[in-house]
Design an enzyme around this catalytic site. Structure first.
Site: not given
Ligand code: F6R
Length: 606
Positions: A74, A99, A478, A485, A501, A601
């Site tokens: 990534w 990292g 959300e 996304e 506002h 993810k």
């Molecule tokens: C949105 C999404 C991201 C995660 C975020 C935190 O659909 O999946 O915004 O929620 O990257 O990830 P976690 O929950 O694994 O800490």
């Protein structure tokens, strides 16, 4: 972010590395690569794109070798391309890295002065040349100690050496690295999931540690090179064979799984015989907790936001919420009577982990609400409350959001009961009501046909807005995040009361706007805000709950009604049509639903 796998064996490793990379694709999927050691030569195959492409390319090369490392990327430094894909090799070593090396520019300049030539734009390539340079005058072990000292930032590393056909090295600071024990072979991997098909015996490196992995032996060292012993964990063997079943997309499946997510979670945390919350391992007296700080990123942050409303409503606690990447750099005054709650699906998010680490260093109470119970966040918090929703593969979080909200709701109920901030009757009523949530969620799922048509408009829109008040505000955020996304449509989540506002200026003729207006204390005010956007030409999708009174408003474009439950449970239901809206909008545009662009993810870089 990014996934690492390394195998050292008595048999050829490339096909198993590729299989593990497929499992790691949730961590990054813009490029992939593999390097194996064959007769003192390092052979690399790399590609831009998915592991499928890598697999195809490898089949052309007949890649041999019983030591190898692989990577899914990534991109952080340098665009996604074959040249920037890992592994990165020098004349001596090949390196995979998760990292960010923060001082890579300085190190690169120093190495270039010494004559090293860089092929990629990545920060990782400096590691390959730095190791090569130190190896000239140092033993392998001292090289690793010195190189790790030189690197600033976060990393998990896997390294193979041209002149060492019997070992590979793993190292960690910040990003997670698991080490697996097999029969006549051993492994390194970004997580246990990647290793589970090969072993259930795992150790985790801690920050600053490294390991030298051979076929029949693994040695662990601290940052100065002293031997250390590691606990070997036995993971559950039953790796769930998680496939798409009759679905085309994981996300679609995961949205539809939410009624079971809810019932599984309730079965874990609710004693149905005595109608009470069952969090038996809660290690503190509730009276010792005066405030709560909820911390997460992205979707997990939104579940923290909604928990603030629940906790303020029913407990006596002071409740604050923060985004992990902000919290970790603020000058926080840590309080002994505060419970710091970290919410994360993956349990590996770098910022959330760093925020937890900061709390641990300040010796305050910590709790993790996670899905992956073997994760770094779970392993480091004082109390772990798993959300029990099973593996989530779709990159956009859906069922995990449901699970996070539910666990936080149940925790809030427990605290309010212990604190006696709600009556016994209220408590019993709330626990009982929870039992019907799964069924109402199941009914809410049946909105596909309607949403399909609505999604056509959202998919084509230049921009959109999601409005709500009270409990519905975090859900509006959300809903907007999901649309952004997945369908790459600009979407703003806003508190409905804030529209006048400033943001009202954005409303144009035909702009799609979602208004979340369940029949709660904010209902009338939200309906007024809805009128204001309709008056300016917005196409409003109203999401509310069934009620004997019709919604009194003209010119609503579309309406979706969910079950009438107590108002604090409505957020669970109104989330579902928003997930489907994002799903169908992305589907309409033909986008990759399970792997949207530029996302991963598990976000293990800050
Ligand atoms: C949105 C999404 C991201 C995660 C975020 C935190 O659909 O999946 O915004 O929620 O990257 O990830 P976690 O929950 O694994 O800490």
């Amino acid at each position: 972010m990014c996934g690492i796998i390394g195998i050292i064996s008595t048999q050829e490793v490339s096909s198993r590395i590729v299989n593990s990379l497929k499992k790691l694709e949730y961590r990054g999927y813009d490029s992939a690569g593999i390097a194996t050691l064959v007769d003192g030569n390092i052979n690399e195959v790399k590609c831009e794109g998915r592991v499928d492409v890598l697999e195809r390319d490898i089949s052309k090369f007949n890649l041999k070798g019983d030591i190898g490392i692989g990577h899914v990327r990534w991109a952080t430094h340098g665009k996604p391309s074959k040249i920037n894909a890992h592994p990165h090799s020098s004349e001596q070593v090949s390196v995979v890295h998760n990292g960010i090396i923060e001082n890579s520019t300085i190190l690169k300049k120093l190495l270039e002065k010494k004559g090293y030539v860089f092929k990629s734009q990545t920060d990782t390539e400096v590691i390959a040349h730095l190791v090569t340079d130190y190896l000239k005058k140092n033993s392998l072990k001292n090289t690793i100690i010195k190189v790790l000292k030189k690197l600033h930032g976060s990393f998990a590393l896997g390294i193979i050496f041209k002149d060492q056909n019997d070992l590979m090295v793993g190292a960690k600071r910040g990003s997670p690295l698991a080490v697996g024990y097999g029969p006549n072979e051993n492994y390194i991997g970004s997580d246990s999931y990647a290793l589970k098909s090969m072993t259930n015996k795992i150790s985790y490196l801690e920050d600053g540690e490294f390991c030298i992995v051979k076929k029949d032996q693994i040695e662990f060292f601290d940052n100065v090179g002293s031997h250390i012993n590691k606990k070997v964990l036995n993971l559950s063997k039953n790796e769930i064979d998680y496939d798409k079943g009759d679905y085309k997309y994981f996300m679609e499946k995961e949205i539809d799984e939410q009624p079971s997510t809810i019932s599984d979670c309730i079965n874990e945390y609710i004693d149905k015989y005595n109608n009470q919350v069952n969090i038996l391992n809660f290690p503190w007296k509730t009276s010792s907790i005066k405030s709560v700080m909820l911390i997460g990123c992205g979707t997990a942050f939104h579940s923290c936001l909604i928990a603030k409303y629940w906790m303020e409503q029913s407990t006596n606690l002071d409740v604050s919420v923060d985004i992990a990447s902000e919290f970790r750099y603020r000058k926080v005054r840590f309080k002994k009577d505060c419970l710091y709650i970290f919410v994360s699906q993956s349990g590996e998010t770098a910022d959330t982990y760093a925020a937890l680490d900061l709390c641990k260093k300040n010796k305050v109470k910590t709790c993790a609400v996670v899905n992956v119970v073997e994760s770094s966040i779970a392993r480091n918090a004082d109390l772990v409350l798993p959300i029990h929703c099973g593996q989530e593969i779709g990159v956009a979080s859906t069922k995990a959001f449901m699970g996070q909200m539910l666990v936080l709701y149940i925790l809030s109920l427990k605290i309010s009961f212990d604190q006696k901030s709600i009556t016994r009757e209220e408590y019993k009523h709330k626990v009982e009501n929870l039992l019907s949530l799964s069924n109402s969620a199941k009914k809410t799922l049946k909105v596909d046909q309607k949403i399909l048509n609505i999604a056509k408009v959202f998919a084509e829109a230049k921009g959109s807005m999601f409005l709500g008040r009270g409990y519905s505000f975090p859900i509006a955020l959300e809903g907007a995040l999901k649309l952004k996304e997945l369908a790459y449509v600009h979407a703003e989540g806003y508190p409905a009361g804030e529209m006048k506002h400033g943001p009202l200026a954005l409303i144009e003729e035909g702009m799609p706007v979602v208004v979340l207006a369940p029949r709660d204390e904010h209902y009338k005010k939200t309906i007024s805000n809805m009128q204001e956007v309709i008056a300016r030409g917005a196409k409003v999708l109203l999401i509310t709950n069934k009620n004997k009174d019709e919604v009194i408003s003209e010119n609503i474009w579309e309406k979706i009604e969910v079950d009438q439950l107590d108002e604090d449970l409505i957020p669970f239901l109104i989330t579902i049509p928003l997930q489907k809206l994002a799903f169908y909008s992305a589907l309409k545009k033909g986008y990759d639903i399970d792997k949207p662009r530029n996302l991963a993810k598990s976000v293990t870089v800050e």
